[in-house]
Design an enzyme around this catalytic site. Structure first.
Site, PDB file in Angstrom:
ATOM      1  N   GLY A 103      -0.941  -6.120 -21.792  1.00 11.71           N
ATOM      2  CA  GLY A 103      -1.040  -5.067 -22.819  1.00 11.71           C
ATOM      3  C   GLY A 103       0.063  -4.026 -22.621  1.00 11.71           C
ATOM      4  O   GLY A 103       0.302  -3.590 -21.504  1.00 11.71           O
ATOM      5  N   ARG A 129       0.896 -12.209 -23.462  1.00 10.99           N
ATOM      6  CA  ARG A 129       0.001 -12.761 -22.433  1.00 10.99           C
ATOM      7  C   ARG A 129       0.275 -14.273 -22.459  1.00 10.99           C
ATOM      8  O   ARG A 129       0.120 -14.902 -23.500  1.00 10.99           O
ATOM      9  CB  ARG A 129      -1.459 -12.470 -22.770  1.00 10.99           C
ATOM     10  CG  ARG A 129      -1.759 -10.944 -22.863  1.00 10.99           C
ATOM     11  CD  ARG A 129      -3.252 -10.703 -22.997  1.00 10.99           C
ATOM     12  NE  ARG A 129      -3.569  -9.351 -23.454  1.00 10.99           N
ATOM     13  CZ  ARG A 129      -3.714  -8.295 -22.648  1.00 10.99           C
ATOM     14  NH1 ARG A 129      -3.536  -8.411 -21.358  1.00 10.99           N
ATOM     15  NH2 ARG A 129      -4.045  -7.113 -23.153  1.00 10.99           N
ATOM     16  N   ASP A 138      -3.087  -6.206 -13.797  1.00 15.13           N
ATOM     17  CA  ASP A 138      -3.479  -7.197 -12.790  1.00 15.13           C
ATOM     18  C   ASP A 138      -3.056  -8.622 -13.140  1.00 15.13           C
ATOM     19  O   ASP A 138      -2.662  -9.385 -12.265  1.00 15.13           O
ATOM     20  CB  ASP A 138      -4.958  -7.089 -12.423  1.00 15.13           C
ATOM     21  CG  ASP A 138      -5.881  -7.200 -13.613  1.00 15.13           C
ATOM     22  OD1 ASP A 138      -5.377  -7.335 -14.750  1.00 15.13           O
ATOM     23  OD2 ASP A 138      -7.099  -7.173 -13.403  1.00 15.13           O
ATOM     24  N   THR A 141      -0.374  -0.013 -17.283  1.00 13.00           N
ATOM     25  CA  THR A 141      -1.579  -0.351 -18.067  1.00 13.00           C
ATOM     26  C   THR A 141      -2.306   0.949 -18.398  1.00 13.00           C
ATOM     27  O   THR A 141      -2.373   1.843 -17.543  1.00 13.00           O
ATOM     28  CB  THR A 141      -2.539  -1.292 -17.306  1.00 13.00           C
ATOM     29  OG1 THR A 141      -3.834  -1.272 -17.958  1.00 13.00           O
ATOM     30  CG2 THR A 141      -2.756  -0.898 -15.851  1.00 13.00           C
ATOM     31  N   ASP A 148      -5.357   1.240 -18.577  1.00 12.69           N
ATOM     32  CA  ASP A 148      -6.711   1.206 -18.005  1.00 12.69           C
ATOM     33  C   ASP A 148      -6.871   1.938 -16.670  1.00 12.69           C
ATOM     34  O   ASP A 148      -7.987   2.238 -16.271  1.00 12.69           O
ATOM     35  CB  ASP A 148      -7.163  -0.246 -17.805  1.00 12.69           C
ATOM     36  CG  ASP A 148      -7.344  -0.986 -19.111  1.00 12.69           C
ATOM     37  OD1 ASP A 148      -7.372  -0.322 -20.168  1.00 12.69           O
ATOM     38  OD2 ASP A 148      -7.461  -2.224 -19.092  1.00 12.69           O
ATOM     39  N   ASP A 160      -6.717   0.723 -13.804  1.00 12.64           N
ATOM     40  CA  ASP A 160      -7.648  -0.034 -12.956  1.00 12.64           C
ATOM     41  C   ASP A 160      -6.928  -0.814 -11.847  1.00 12.64           C
ATOM     42  O   ASP A 160      -7.283  -1.948 -11.551  1.00 12.64           O
ATOM     43  CB  ASP A 160      -8.496  -0.982 -13.824  1.00 12.64           C
ATOM     44  CG  ASP A 160      -7.640  -1.946 -14.619  1.00 12.64           C
ATOM     45  OD1 ASP A 160      -6.410  -1.759 -14.687  1.00 12.64           O
ATOM     46  OD2 ASP A 160      -8.209  -2.900 -15.178  1.00 12.64           O
ATOM     47  N   ARG A 197     -11.540  -2.953 -20.733  1.00 13.13           N
ATOM     48  CA  ARG A 197     -12.311  -4.206 -20.745  1.00 13.13           C
ATOM     49  C   ARG A 197     -13.197  -4.311 -19.518  1.00 13.13           C
ATOM     50  O   ARG A 197     -14.354  -4.665 -19.607  1.00 13.13           O
ATOM     51  CB  ARG A 197     -11.319  -5.368 -20.773  1.00 13.13           C
ATOM     52  CG  ARG A 197     -11.882  -6.624 -21.303  1.00 13.13           C
ATOM     53  CD  ARG A 197     -10.853  -7.706 -21.448  1.00 13.13           C
ATOM     54  NE  ARG A 197      -9.539  -7.351 -20.897  1.00 13.13           N
ATOM     55  CZ  ARG A 197      -8.391  -7.785 -21.385  1.00 13.13           C
ATOM     56  NH1 ARG A 197      -8.391  -8.552 -22.448  1.00 13.13           N
ATOM     57  NH2 ARG A 197      -7.249  -7.461 -20.819  1.00 13.13           N
TER      58      ARG A 197
HETATM   59  O1  F6P Z   1      -5.485  -3.890 -20.494  1.00 13.48           O
HETATM   60  C1  F6P Z   1      -5.190  -2.976 -21.490  1.00 13.48           C
HETATM   61  C2  F6P Z   1      -6.077  -3.169 -22.687  1.00 13.48           C
HETATM   62  O2  F6P Z   1      -5.705  -2.220 -23.646  1.00 13.48           O
HETATM   63  C3  F6P Z   1      -7.567  -3.132 -22.401  1.00 13.48           C
HETATM   64  O3  F6P Z   1      -8.080  -1.816 -22.290  1.00 13.48           O
HETATM   65  C4  F6P Z   1      -8.098  -3.883 -23.584  1.00 13.48           C
HETATM   66  O4  F6P Z   1      -9.343  -4.444 -23.300  1.00 13.48           O
HETATM   67  C5  F6P Z   1      -7.084  -4.950 -23.786  1.00 13.48           C
HETATM   68  O5  F6P Z   1      -5.867  -4.453 -23.254  1.00 13.48           O
HETATM   69  C6  F6P Z   1      -6.899  -5.381 -25.219  1.00 13.48           C
HETATM   70  O6  F6P Z   1      -5.964  -6.412 -25.240  1.00 13.48           O
HETATM   71  P1  F6P Z   1      -5.370  -7.042 -26.572  1.00 13.48           P
HETATM   72  O7  F6P Z   1      -4.458  -6.041 -27.203  1.00 13.48           O
HETATM   73  O8  F6P Z   1      -4.633  -8.246 -26.105  1.00 13.48           O
HETATM   74  O9  F6P Z   1      -6.523  -7.344 -27.441  1.00 13.48           O
END
Ligand code: F6P
Length: 325
Positions: free
Chosen positions: A14, A75, A106, A129, A131, A133, A175
């Site tokens: 992300g 991804r 991660d 990120t 998050d 995390d 998430r």
């Molecule tokens: O990891 C960052 C994040 O924004 C999370 O908070 C979220 O769950 C996820 O990416 C969403 O990913 P995508 O944009 O691929 O749906």
């Protein structure tokens, strides 16, 4: 150890505000040391598919203030396979890249660790990120911007909640982690915060609505998207069923949390760790994430960095609860 001449830099997973500032720092530091630097587009996908471009001072001009990532992100399922990583290695060799800086979370670091272990390429990571995390840094690049986006949005929601005497369930990103929810819960004066790390938060919300003050006009509840009791709609339906007298609405903030100009804090963090990563690669470090703890640059092995912050800061949960009584 052979001398590093050409550093590849890429963003993966992300996107997060501040990634561009990190790319800029890596490129400019590498050039300062007379190293070549190559941008790899679309993360591991582009690494496999040959999306490489040499970078110079100008490639990173005027990007420090921009959200997203100029190198784009993806991804990659292919990179999860040994065959995919072998293709990536051949493409790196073909483009004469002898070290990497991986910017992401991660998933990015798990890939970076495998590439380093399997093919011996020196690789360092920057925590990118929203998050927050990752273990091994107080804050990740993008988190500060994201939480400020959230509180600006919640302040606006509160205006309408207050005008209509409503309860709003606001869903924020995260998430697997409640760190965005917890901090923005404190900063926006939320009633209760629902996060994946706790199972006591839903009963606490229901108890508060049943027995708490009845004279409140607006109420804000923040839910992390990864909460195991469900997302904002599930919680909203439950509240509407149990408390039909409370006028309840749901608002999902979604991807606006990932965009926008990075805050000063994210730009500075990105610049510091980007600079430190190039210096550390030159010194022979590899297999680690570069972070900042208590103002000091730190290096954390990828495996350790990817361990979730499983310990919940119960003081913050209590803070939300007490300050909104
Ligand atoms: O990891 C960052 C994040 O924004 C999370 O908070 C979220 O769950 C996820 O990416 C969403 O990913 P995508 O944009 O691929 O749906």
């Amino acid at each position: 150890m052979s001398e590093i001449k050409n550093i590849g830099v890429f963003t993966s997973g992300g996107d997060a505000p501040g990634m561009n500032a990190a790319i800029r720092a890596v490129v400019r530091t590498a050039l300062y040391h007379d190293l070549q630097v190559t941008g790899i587009r679309r993360g591991y996908e582009g690494m496999i598919n040959g999306e490489y471009e040499p970078m110079n001072r100008k490639s990173v001009s005027n990007i420090i203030q921009r959200g997203g990532t100029i190198l784009k992100s993806a991804r990659s399922d292919d990179f999860r396979t040994p065959e995919g990583r072998k293709l990536a290695y051949y493409a790196l060799k073909k483009n004469k890249i002898d070290a990497l800086v991986a910017i992401g979370g991660d998933g990015t670091f798990t890939g970076a660790r495998l590439l380093g272990e399997e093919y011996g390429i020196p690789v360092l990571g920057l925590p990118g990120t929203i998050d927050n995390d990752l273990v091994g840094t107080d804050y990740t690049i993008g988190y500060d911007t994201a939480i400020n986006t959230v509180i600006n949005a919640v302040d606006k929601i509160r205006d309408t909640a207050e005008s209509h005497d409503r309860l709003f369930i606001v869903e924020v990103m995260g998430r697997d982690s409640g760190l965005i929810a917890l901090r923005t819960g404190v900063a926006s004066g939320a009633e209760v915060v629902l996060i994946p790390e706790s199972t006591e938060d839903l009963p606490a919300l229901l108890h508060r609505l049943e027995h708490g003050r009845k004279d409140k006009s607006s109420r804000i509840v923040i839910v992390a998207e990864g909460d195991h009791e469900g997302g904002a709609f599930e919680i909203g339906n439950l509240v509407k069923e149990r408390f039909p007298q409370i006028d309840t609405r749901v608002s999902i903030l979604g991807h606006i949390q990932r965009g926008g100009k990075p805050t000063c804090m994210d730009r500075v963090l990105a610049s510091q760790v980007g600079f430190a990563a190039v210096e550390a690669l030159k010194e022979g470090r590899s297999g680690e994430m570069v972070g900042i703890i208590n103002g000091e640059i730190t290096f954390t092995p990828f495996e350790q960095a990817c361990k979730k912050h499983s310990k919940l800061n119960t003081n913050m949960v209590k803070l939300v609860e007490i300050l909104s009584l």
